[in-house]
Design an enzyme around this catalytic site. Structure first.
Site, PDB file in Angstrom:
ATOM      1  N   ASN A 105       0.827  -1.226   0.000  1.00 49.74           N
ATOM      2  CA  ASN A 105       0.000   0.000   0.000  1.00 49.74           C
ATOM      3  C   ASN A 105       0.860   1.274   0.000  1.00 49.74           C
ATOM      4  O   ASN A 105       0.470   2.284   0.564  1.00 49.74           O
ATOM      5  CB  ASN A 105      -0.987   0.010   1.172  1.00 49.74           C
ATOM      6  CG  ASN A 105      -2.116   1.049   1.053  1.00 49.74           C
ATOM      7  OD1 ASN A 105      -2.588   1.578   2.046  1.00 49.74           O
ATOM      8  ND2 ASN A 105      -2.552   1.366  -0.154  1.00 49.74           N
ATOM      9  N   ARG A 145       1.648   0.549  -5.817  1.00 48.40           N
ATOM     10  CA  ARG A 145       0.656   0.367  -6.878  1.00 48.40           C
ATOM     11  C   ARG A 145      -0.750   0.784  -6.474  1.00 48.40           C
ATOM     12  O   ARG A 145      -1.436   1.479  -7.241  1.00 48.40           O
ATOM     13  CB  ARG A 145       0.655  -1.096  -7.345  1.00 48.40           C
ATOM     14  CG  ARG A 145       1.953  -1.508  -8.012  1.00 48.40           C
ATOM     15  CD  ARG A 145       2.086  -3.012  -8.099  1.00 48.40           C
ATOM     16  NE  ARG A 145       2.149  -3.616  -6.773  1.00 48.40           N
ATOM     17  CZ  ARG A 145       2.116  -4.915  -6.528  1.00 48.40           C
ATOM     18  NH1 ARG A 145       1.988  -5.765  -7.539  1.00 48.40           N
ATOM     19  NH2 ARG A 145       2.205  -5.367  -5.300  1.00 48.40           N
ATOM     20  N   SER A 146      -1.210   0.356  -5.290  1.00 44.32           N
ATOM     21  CA  SER A 146      -2.613   0.670  -4.964  1.00 44.32           C
ATOM     22  C   SER A 146      -2.839   2.150  -4.629  1.00 44.32           C
ATOM     23  O   SER A 146      -3.881   2.695  -5.016  1.00 44.32           O
ATOM     24  CB  SER A 146      -3.187  -0.265  -3.885  1.00 44.32           C
ATOM     25  OG  SER A 146      -2.522  -0.144  -2.661  1.00 44.32           O
TER      26      SER A 146
HETATM   27  P1  4NP Z   1       3.276  -2.238  -3.432  1.00 46.86           P
HETATM   28  O1  4NP Z   1       4.877  -2.470  -3.504  1.00 46.86           O
HETATM   29  O2  4NP Z   1       2.697  -3.580  -3.026  1.00 46.86           O
HETATM   30  O3  4NP Z   1       2.918  -1.865  -4.832  1.00 46.86           O
HETATM   31  O4  4NP Z   1       3.050  -1.151  -2.421  1.00 46.86           O
HETATM   32  C1  4NP Z   1       5.636  -3.014  -2.472  1.00 46.86           C
HETATM   33  C2  4NP Z   1       5.932  -2.268  -1.369  1.00 46.86           C
HETATM   34  C3  4NP Z   1       6.700  -2.800  -0.361  1.00 46.86           C
HETATM   35  C4  4NP Z   1       7.185  -4.097  -0.460  1.00 46.86           C
HETATM   36  C5  4NP Z   1       6.873  -4.858  -1.582  1.00 46.86           C
HETATM   37  C6  4NP Z   1       6.099  -4.317  -2.583  1.00 46.86           C
HETATM   38  N1  4NP Z   1       7.998  -4.649   0.561  1.00 46.86           N
HETATM   39  O5  4NP Z   1       8.424  -5.808   0.421  1.00 46.86           O
HETATM   40  O6  4NP Z   1       8.267  -3.961   1.562  1.00 46.86           O
END
Ligand code: 4NP
Length: 161
Positions: free
Chosen positions: A10, A13-14
């Site tokens: 969060n 992408r979202s």
């Molecule tokens: P999101 O991206 O799902 O599009 O917000 C990510 C943000 C953080 C992480 C992975 C994907 N992470 O592993 O911390």
């Protein structure tokens, strides 16, 4: 009508989809008719603002992410929202694990785009925010048509020639 976008953290992408879709609704004069929010399946970034790469896209493409802070998806969200829009297939699996009853209203964002890919690319790992923007923009455009159909907003008749 209530729409919830879901990704893993969060922060990338979202929130991008949330900000962009809200701006698309605003341009159509429909912002008062659709509630939009986003959440992550994980608690990794709870309380944090969107990723700097997404904040840069917001400035570049003219939509707002003011006040957005990451939050974790709950089973109550899945009961409350009318349309749950997942960024990739692993997000959709998590949603259905949390609430199998959400199956009928949970979809992939890319299912609303006329594109062969299923998953929105995660820029957290690659830094390629423009690729993600293009996918999210195409998905949100298709989603807008879907939502307008459900709201009964029909295009004006063609003017007489
Ligand atoms: P999101 O991206 O799902 O599009 O917000 C990510 C943000 C953080 C992480 C992975 C994907 N992470 O592993 O911390």
């Amino acid at each position: 009508m209530k729409v919830l976008f879901v990704c893993l953290g969060n922060i990338c992408r979202s929130p991008l989809a949330e900000g962009l879709f809200r701006e698309m609704l605003r341009r159509e004069g429909l912002e008062g008719r659709v509630e939009v929010d986003s959440a992550g399946t994980s608690d990794y970034h709870v309380g944090e603002p969107p990723h700097p790469g997404v904040r840069r896209l917001a400035r570049q493409y003219g939509f707002s992410l003011d006040g957005k802070r990451a939050r974790q998806l709950t089973a109550q969200d899945l009961a409350r929202y009318d349309l749950i829009v997942a960024m990739d297939r692993s997000n959709l699996d998590e949603i259905l694990t949390l609430s199998p009853e959400a199956r009928g209203k949970a979809h992939l964002l890319m299912d609303f785009a006329k594109a062969p890919e299923k998953d929105v690319h995660d820029p957290y790992y690659t830094g390629d925010f423009e690729w993600t923007y293009r996918q999210v923009e195409a998905g949100c455009r298709g989603l807008l048509q879907h939502v307008k159909g459900r709201l009964g907003v029909v295009p004006p008749p063609a003017s007489p020639s």
